[in-house]
Write an enzyme that holds these catalytic residues in place. Structure first.
Site, mmCIF file in Angstrom:
data_model
loop_
_atom_site.group_PDB
_atom_site.id
_atom_site.type_symbol
_atom_site.label_atom_id
_atom_site.label_comp_id
_atom_site.label_asym_id
_atom_site.label_seq_id
_atom_site.Cartn_x
_atom_site.Cartn_y
_atom_site.Cartn_z
ATOM 1 N N ASP A 134 4.178 3.425 7.054
ATOM 2 C CA ASP A 134 3.302 3.295 8.215
ATOM 3 C C ASP A 134 4.011 2.703 9.425
ATOM 4 O O ASP A 134 5.065 2.080 9.300
ATOM 5 C CB ASP A 134 2.110 2.396 7.890
ATOM 6 C CG ASP A 134 2.506 0.914 7.801
ATOM 7 O OD1 ASP A 134 3.455 0.606 7.057
ATOM 8 O OD2 ASP A 134 1.894 0.095 8.486
ATOM 9 N N LYS A 158 17.113 3.239 1.612
ATOM 10 C CA LYS A 158 17.955 3.196 2.808
ATOM 11 C C LYS A 158 19.222 2.412 2.462
ATOM 12 O O LYS A 158 19.240 1.187 2.574
ATOM 13 C CB LYS A 158 17.224 2.495 3.954
ATOM 14 C CG LYS A 158 16.140 3.313 4.622
ATOM 15 C CD LYS A 158 15.544 2.540 5.788
ATOM 16 C CE LYS A 158 14.635 3.410 6.612
ATOM 17 N NZ LYS A 158 13.953 2.631 7.666
ATOM 18 N N GLU A 200 7.830 2.591 -6.271
ATOM 19 C CA GLU A 200 7.885 2.219 -4.853
ATOM 20 C C GLU A 200 8.025 3.461 -3.986
ATOM 21 O O GLU A 200 8.555 4.482 -4.427
ATOM 22 C CB GLU A 200 9.083 1.302 -4.586
ATOM 23 C CG GLU A 200 8.791 -0.179 -4.709
ATOM 24 C CD GLU A 200 7.994 -0.733 -3.513
ATOM 25 O OE1 GLU A 200 7.265 0.044 -2.858
ATOM 26 O OE2 GLU A 200 8.110 -1.933 -3.253
ATOM 27 N N ASP A 201 7.540 3.353 -2.747
ATOM 28 C CA ASP A 201 7.802 4.423 -1.791
ATOM 29 C C ASP A 201 9.209 4.271 -1.215
ATOM 30 O O ASP A 201 9.943 5.234 -1.103
ATOM 31 C CB ASP A 201 6.746 4.456 -0.676
ATOM 32 C CG ASP A 201 6.548 3.099 -0.016
ATOM 33 O OD1 ASP A 201 6.851 2.067 -0.648
ATOM 34 O OD2 ASP A 201 6.089 3.060 1.142
ATOM 35 N N ARG A 240 0.434 6.882 7.459
ATOM 36 C CA ARG A 240 0.631 6.884 6.004
ATOM 37 C C ARG A 240 0.212 8.219 5.401
ATOM 38 O O ARG A 240 0.741 8.644 4.383
ATOM 39 C CB ARG A 240 -0.208 5.788 5.338
ATOM 40 C CG ARG A 240 0.252 4.368 5.588
ATOM 41 C CD ARG A 240 -0.437 3.432 4.614
ATOM 42 N NE ARG A 240 -0.458 2.043 5.049
ATOM 43 C CZ ARG A 240 0.503 1.161 4.801
ATOM 44 N NH1 ARG A 240 1.589 1.535 4.161
ATOM 45 N NH2 ARG A 240 0.394 -0.093 5.212
ATOM 46 N N PHE A 263 13.615 4.375 11.809
ATOM 47 C CA PHE A 263 12.209 4.002 11.628
ATOM 48 C C PHE A 263 11.431 5.234 11.154
ATOM 49 O O PHE A 263 11.132 6.124 11.925
ATOM 50 C CB PHE A 263 11.622 3.462 12.933
ATOM 51 C CG PHE A 263 10.343 2.692 12.725
ATOM 52 C CD1 PHE A 263 9.404 3.061 11.777
ATOM 53 C CD2 PHE A 263 10.086 1.562 13.493
ATOM 54 C CE1 PHE A 263 8.238 2.348 11.583
ATOM 55 C CE2 PHE A 263 8.916 0.826 13.314
ATOM 56 C CZ PHE A 263 7.993 1.226 12.358
ATOM 57 N N LYS A 317 0.809 -1.192 0.000
ATOM 58 C CA LYS A 317 0.000 0.000 0.000
ATOM 59 C C LYS A 317 0.856 1.261 0.000
ATOM 60 O O LYS A 317 0.375 2.348 -0.307
ATOM 61 C CB LYS A 317 -0.882 0.043 1.272
ATOM 62 C CG LYS A 317 -1.708 -1.183 1.509
ATOM 63 C CD LYS A 317 -2.329 -1.104 2.933
ATOM 64 C CE LYS A 317 -2.903 -2.457 3.308
ATOM 65 N NZ LYS A 317 -3.225 -2.506 4.729
ATOM 66 N N GLY A 318 2.101 1.120 0.398
ATOM 67 C CA GLY A 318 2.935 2.292 0.641
ATOM 68 C C GLY A 318 3.105 3.211 -0.554
ATOM 69 O O GLY A 318 3.289 4.409 -0.405
HETATM 70 C C1 PRP Z 1 7.286 -1.599 2.155
HETATM 71 C C2 PRP Z 1 7.532 -0.793 0.897
HETATM 72 C C3 PRP Z 1 8.186 -1.774 -0.012
HETATM 73 C C4 PRP Z 1 8.908 -2.709 0.932
HETATM 74 C C5 PRP Z 1 10.364 -2.378 0.931
HETATM 75 O O1 PRP Z 1 6.120 -2.305 2.038
HETATM 76 O O2 PRP Z 1 6.352 -0.275 0.368
HETATM 77 O O3 PRP Z 1 7.259 -2.481 -0.798
HETATM 78 O O4 PRP Z 1 8.389 -2.480 2.245
HETATM 79 O O5 PRP Z 1 11.055 -3.167 1.879
HETATM 80 P P1 PRP Z 1 12.206 -4.160 1.454
HETATM 81 O O6 PRP Z 1 13.131 -3.418 0.540
HETATM 82 O O7 PRP Z 1 12.872 -4.507 2.776
HETATM 83 O O8 PRP Z 1 11.618 -5.369 0.820
HETATM 84 P P2 PRP Z 1 5.475 -3.136 3.255
HETATM 85 O O9 PRP Z 1 5.853 -4.581 3.126
HETATM 86 O O10 PRP Z 1 5.832 -2.477 4.559
HETATM 87 O O11 PRP Z 1 3.929 -3.035 2.964
HETATM 88 P P3 PRP Z 1 3.052 -1.692 2.800
HETATM 89 O O12 PRP Z 1 3.516 -1.007 1.536
HETATM 90 O O13 PRP Z 1 1.654 -2.199 2.691
HETATM 91 O O14 PRP Z 1 3.297 -0.843 4.016
#
Ligand code: PRP
Length: 184
Positions: free
Chosen positions: A163, A135, A103-104, A169, A156, A47-48
């Site tokens: 979120d 990051k 991606e976010d 969010r 964090f 969802k991000g």
């Molecule tokens: C977040 C973000 C990416 C992923 C990145 O999604 O939107 O998709 O984490 O992390 P990574 O590089 O360690 O794989 P999340 O799984 O938190 O779900 P969300 O978007 O619904 O919050």
């Protein structure tokens, strides 16, 4: 929601709404240049990525199509294993398309790495990646990023799609969450 609304929960501001808008505009100019004459298929990872998709797509002065994918990890070990399950697959075929994953954040890189592998068998003409945030200190796999907004510290963060337990969010900027919020 603005920083003033959650000032008790935020340790420091990392990106203001204005800085995010500047980053999105910079990415959009690069994307317009690279996709000139094409109609890229933007794929947001729920969802991000909702916020960055909404702002980036509107900032682009070219035609785009949008689709969404929802993925989920098998248990808590996902972040280290990179094992991902498709919760909602794409509606639009990738065959022959110029694809831009939106991606976010790229954190460990495991989600993106899995997506790129998954897309590699779908006959896209090209697959590129745009992420507002990365990051560098959290990366556990090498992932190619074509359009990057900002590198951020390995703290964090919440806001602009990011979120904590589904909250924050809708914060307009990105900030570091106070540990007291998520620690007992
Ligand atoms: C977040 C973000 C990416 C992923 C990145 O999604 O939107 O998709 O984490 O992390 P990574 O590089 O360690 O794989 P999340 O799984 O938190 O779900 P969300 O978007 O619904 O919050």
């Amino acid at each position: 929601m603005n920083f003033d609304d959650v000032s008790a929960d935020i340790e420091s501001v990392v990106l203001t709404p204005e800085e995010i808008a500047e980053g999105i505009a910079r990415m959009a100019r690069e994307i317009e240049r690279d996709f000139a004459g094409e109609t890229p298929l933007l794929i947001g990872v729920l969802k991000g990525a909702v916020m960055v998709m909404a702002d980036l797509a509107r900032e682009l002065n070219i035609h785009v199509e949008m689709d969404w994918m929802a993925v989920s990890s098998y248990g808590k070990s996902t972040k280290s294993s990179g094992v991902v399950r498709i919760v909602k697959d794409l509606d639009i075929s990738l065959e022959g398309r110029h694809v831009l994953i939106v991606e976010d954040i790229v954190d460990s890189g495991l989600t993106l790495s899995w997506l790129l592998e998954n897309f590699s068998s779908r006959q896209a003409a090209s697959v590129r990646v745009a992420t507002l945030l990365r990051k560098p200190d959290a990366l556990s796999v090498e992932v190619p990023i074509d359009y990057l907004g900002f590198d951020i510290p390995n703290d964090f963060m919440v806001g602009y799609g990011l979120d904590f337990a589904e909250a924050y969010r809708n914060l307009r900027g990105v900030g570091v969450l106070k540990p007291s919020v998520y620690k007992d």
